[in-house]
Design a protein around this motif. Structure first.
Motif, PDB file in Angstrom:
ATOM      1  N   LEU A 315      61.667 -16.972  41.333  1.00 38.61           N
ATOM      2  CA  LEU A 315      61.072 -17.137  42.449  1.00 38.61           C
ATOM      3  C   LEU A 315      62.141 -16.151  43.646  1.00 38.61           C
ATOM      4  CD1 LEU A 315      59.042 -19.698  43.196  1.00 38.61           C
ATOM      5  CD2 LEU A 315      58.155 -17.730  42.459  1.00 38.61           C
ATOM      6  N   TYR A 316      63.109 -15.373  42.869  1.00 40.38           N
ATOM      7  CA  TYR A 316      64.510 -15.378  43.881  1.00 40.38           C
ATOM      8  C   TYR A 316      64.186 -13.937  43.883  1.00 40.38           C
ATOM      9  CZ  TYR A 316      67.107 -19.388  44.426  1.00 40.38           C
ATOM     10  OH  TYR A 316      67.664 -20.583  45.139  1.00 40.38           O
ATOM     11  N   ASN A 317      63.953 -13.412  45.199  1.00 39.63           N
ATOM     12  CA  ASN A 317      63.433 -12.792  45.188  1.00 39.63           C
ATOM     13  C   ASN A 317      65.274 -10.532  45.447  1.00 39.63           C
ATOM     14  OD1 ASN A 317      62.203  -9.852  45.988  1.00 39.63           O
ATOM     15  ND2 ASN A 317      61.661 -10.224  48.656  1.00 39.63           N
ATOM     16  N   ILE A 318      64.808  -9.721  45.105  1.00 35.29           N
ATOM     17  CA  ILE A 318      65.740  -9.167  45.193  1.00 35.29           C
ATOM     18  C   ILE A 318      65.414  -7.550  46.049  1.00 35.29           C
ATOM     19  CG2 ILE A 318      67.471  -7.526  43.708  1.00 35.29           C
ATOM     20  CD1 ILE A 318      67.433  -9.112  41.926  1.00 35.29           C
ATOM     21  N   VAL A 319      66.036  -7.820  47.223  1.00 35.60           N
ATOM     22  CA  VAL A 319      65.123  -6.180  48.300  1.00 35.60           C
ATOM     23  C   VAL A 319      66.554  -5.409  48.221  1.00 35.60           C
ATOM     24  CG1 VAL A 319      63.545  -7.530  48.697  1.00 35.60           C
ATOM     25  CG2 VAL A 319      65.792  -8.338  49.635  1.00 35.60           C
ATOM     26  N   PRO A 320      66.759  -4.431  48.653  1.00 36.40           N
ATOM     27  CA  PRO A 320      67.647  -3.544  49.382  1.00 36.40           C
ATOM     28  C   PRO A 320      68.303  -4.106  50.808  1.00 36.40           C
ATOM     29  CG  PRO A 320      65.858  -2.297  49.347  1.00 36.40           C
ATOM     30  CD  PRO A 320      65.015  -3.763  49.137  1.00 36.40           C
ATOM     31  N   VAL A 321      68.963  -3.810  50.286  1.00 39.03           N
ATOM     32  CA  VAL A 321      70.727  -4.600  51.381  1.00 39.03           C
ATOM     33  C   VAL A 321      70.922  -3.828  52.724  1.00 39.03           C
ATOM     34  CG1 VAL A 321      72.867  -3.236  50.682  1.00 39.03           C
ATOM     35  CG2 VAL A 321      72.746  -5.064  50.714  1.00 39.03           C
ATOM     36  N   THR A 322      71.310  -5.484  53.231  1.00 38.39           N
ATOM     37  CA  THR A 322      71.124  -4.384  54.948  1.00 38.39           C
ATOM     38  C   THR A 322      72.264  -4.384  55.069  1.00 38.39           C
ATOM     39  OG1 THR A 322      70.298  -7.160  55.498  1.00 38.39           O
ATOM     40  CG2 THR A 322      69.410  -4.721  55.708  1.00 38.39           C
ATOM     41  N   GLU A 323      73.163  -4.348  56.049  1.00 36.89           N
ATOM     42  CA  GLU A 323      74.489  -3.858  56.779  1.00 36.89           C
ATOM     43  C   GLU A 323      75.927  -5.585  56.795  1.00 36.89           C
ATOM     44  OE1 GLU A 323      75.467  -0.452  59.777  1.00 36.89           O
ATOM     45  OE2 GLU A 323      75.919  -2.409  60.420  1.00 36.89           O
ATOM     46  N   CYS A 324      75.166  -6.533  56.716  1.00 40.32           N
ATOM     47  CA  CYS A 324      76.014  -7.587  57.582  1.00 40.32           C
ATOM     48  C   CYS A 324      76.285  -8.732  56.404  1.00 40.32           C
ATOM     49  CB  CYS A 324      76.157  -8.855  58.440  1.00 40.32           C
ATOM     50  SG  CYS A 324      76.764 -10.150  58.734  1.00 40.32           S
ATOM     51  N   CYS A 325      76.720  -8.744  55.434  1.00 33.77           N
ATOM     52  CA  CYS A 325      78.279  -9.866  55.254  1.00 33.77           C
ATOM     53  C   CYS A 325      78.354  -9.632  53.963  1.00 33.77           C
ATOM     54  CB  CYS A 325      78.928 -10.983  56.390  1.00 33.77           C
ATOM     55  SG  CYS A 325      77.615 -10.622  58.316  1.00 33.77           S
ATOM     56  N   THR A 326      79.764 -10.049  54.122  1.00 32.88           N
ATOM     57  CA  THR A 326      80.859 -10.154  52.348  1.00 32.88           C
ATOM     58  C   THR A 326      80.784 -12.119  51.961  1.00 32.88           C
ATOM     59  OG1 THR A 326      82.371  -9.742  53.281  1.00 32.88           O
ATOM     60  CG2 THR A 326      80.661  -7.935  52.730  1.00 32.88           C
ATOM     61  N   PRO A 327      80.381 -12.788  52.051  1.00 32.08           N
ATOM     62  CA  PRO A 327      80.786 -14.281  51.728  1.00 32.08           C
ATOM     63  C   PRO A 327      80.696 -14.331  50.473  1.00 32.08           C
ATOM     64  CG  PRO A 327      79.598 -14.714  53.700  1.00 32.08           C
ATOM     65  CD  PRO A 327      78.947 -13.283  53.580  1.00 32.08           C
TER      66      PRO A 327
END
Length: 395
Positions: A315-327
């Protein structure tokens, strides 16, 4: 004319009228129930910031300090294994290398111990499924010996250090450029030490969720077989909850929001028609419930709706990324090498930190990147290594 208007009003204002039903539902939902239920939900529009932010922030800090002490006790009681060097000469090539990048800060919270203890426990719990996974520490403290928690962890995990002891600091290197250089160093050392198929770079205040390895296994075995995902530059495993709302300039979320309304509109209107003993729902009622469900999901908080996806890895979704952040960032070995080449050619500064630098590559280099929803790590570090803040808040 007045007589006709009075008749129309009488017809609309009868208790059996759908207008009265839906108006009452709207007032009770948004004026009474939602504010009462959601006033303590941190990422809801109904959150009463003035009442709850300060005490909740203090409560979170105190709880996090206790978890830091618990992580310290975890490693103090843990049996020390035979030390193994983080060396590429080892014939074993892991499928996934988890690299924790760490720097000394706020001793009371033991951030890196929290992250390392959770990963260690989850790897033990995962058992045979995670036999091909490894953990690496990357100490980027200027004087590695100053990092007390890493000295403890070095007895349990292989470690590499970005040792700059005795070097004169370059005045041209600001904090943001140093952070990028440290990131490049850890990514490069991860490739050299083990040459893994995938590298998960985790910052030392990003505590993994319980299901992280189950979800990553599903991605590696099923999802990443798709070419557009296999060739991605990186995958973010965390995006700030406050930025997860539908009301954002991101087309995918708007489409998701509309889809939610299109699904719940007919469903809720059908329930209403059954409860009110009316014939099949009309288009105005379907439209009302579509808008009602969209408004409710946005005001309560999309973050809480995303939590339902934790029921199963699929059920986890993978969508186009946005800027913030990098943890927490996942790279394949080829994409890590591409990212290293790109980042070496960029110079970071305030307003152009490494997360924005990575995001800028998508346009300038024609790359793709994605973010996983919901988050697979919790960002617990309220004390930043870049910005001084004596009184941190949850928002």
């Amino acid at each position: 004319m007045l007589h006709q208007a009075w008749q129309l009003c009488g017809r609309w204002c009868r208790w059996s009228s759908p207008f009265v039903h839906l108006l009452t539902l709207t007032v009770v939902t948004f004026g009474v129930l939602a504010p009462l239920i959601c006033h303590r939900l941190l990422h809801s529009y109904f959150y009463l910031r003035r009442w709850h932010l300060n005490p909740m922030s203090q409560e979170f800090l105190e709880q996090n300090k206790q978890e830091g002490q618990a992580a310290l006790r975890y490693f103090e009681k843990l049996k020390i294994p035979n030390a193994s060097e983080a060396s590429g000469s080892d014939a074993f090539q892991p499928v996934l290398l988890v690299t924790i990048i760490t720097v000394q800060r706020q001793n009371d919270f033991h951030y890196v111990l929290q992250v390392a203890s959770r990963f260690h426990r989850l790897l033990q719990k995962c058992g045979a499924h995670c036999r091909s996974y490894r953990l690496l520490l990357c100490n980027v403290e200027s004087d590695p010996s100053d990092h007390q928690d890493v000295r403890l962890l070095s007895s349990f995990f292989p470690m590499v250090s970005h040792d700059k002891t005795g070097e004169n600091p370059d005045p041209r290197v600001n904090l943001f450029e140093k952070e990028k250089q440290d990131y490049v160093f850890c990514l490069e050392q991860s490739l050299l030490a083990y040459n893994p198929e995938y590298i998960l770079i985790v910052e030392d205040d990003a505590v993994p969720e319980e299901e992280i390895f189950a979800v990553l296994q599903h991605f590696l075995l099923a999802r990443f077989s798709k070419p557009y995902l296999r060739d991605a530059l990186y995958f973010k495993l965390y995006h700030p909850e406050r930025l997860q709302r539908y009301f954002n300039p991101e087309p995918m979320r708007i489409l998701e929001w509309l889809g939610l309304g299109m699904f719940l509109g007919p469903v809720l209107s059908g329930v209403y028609s059954w409860a009110a003993r009316r014939p099949g729902p009309s288009w105005p009622i379907v439209l009302f419930f579509a808008l009602y469900s969209m408004a409710l999901s946005e005001l309560v908080g999309r973050h809480y709706l995303l939590e339902l996806r934790r029921l199963a890895p699929a059920l986890y979704n993978i969508v186009p990324v946005t800027e913030c952040c990098t943890p927490a960032m996942l790279f394949s070995a080829p994409s890590a090498r591409r990212a290293l080449g790109y980042l070496r050619g960029l110079r970071c500064r305030q307003g152009f930190a490494k997360d924005i630098a990575l995001y800028s590559l998508l346009q300038t280099k024609g790359e793709n990147a994605y973010v996983v929803e919901p988050n697979l790590v919790q960002h617990v570090g309220m004390y930043s290594s870049l910005r001084l803040n004596d009184n941190p808040k949850l928002l």
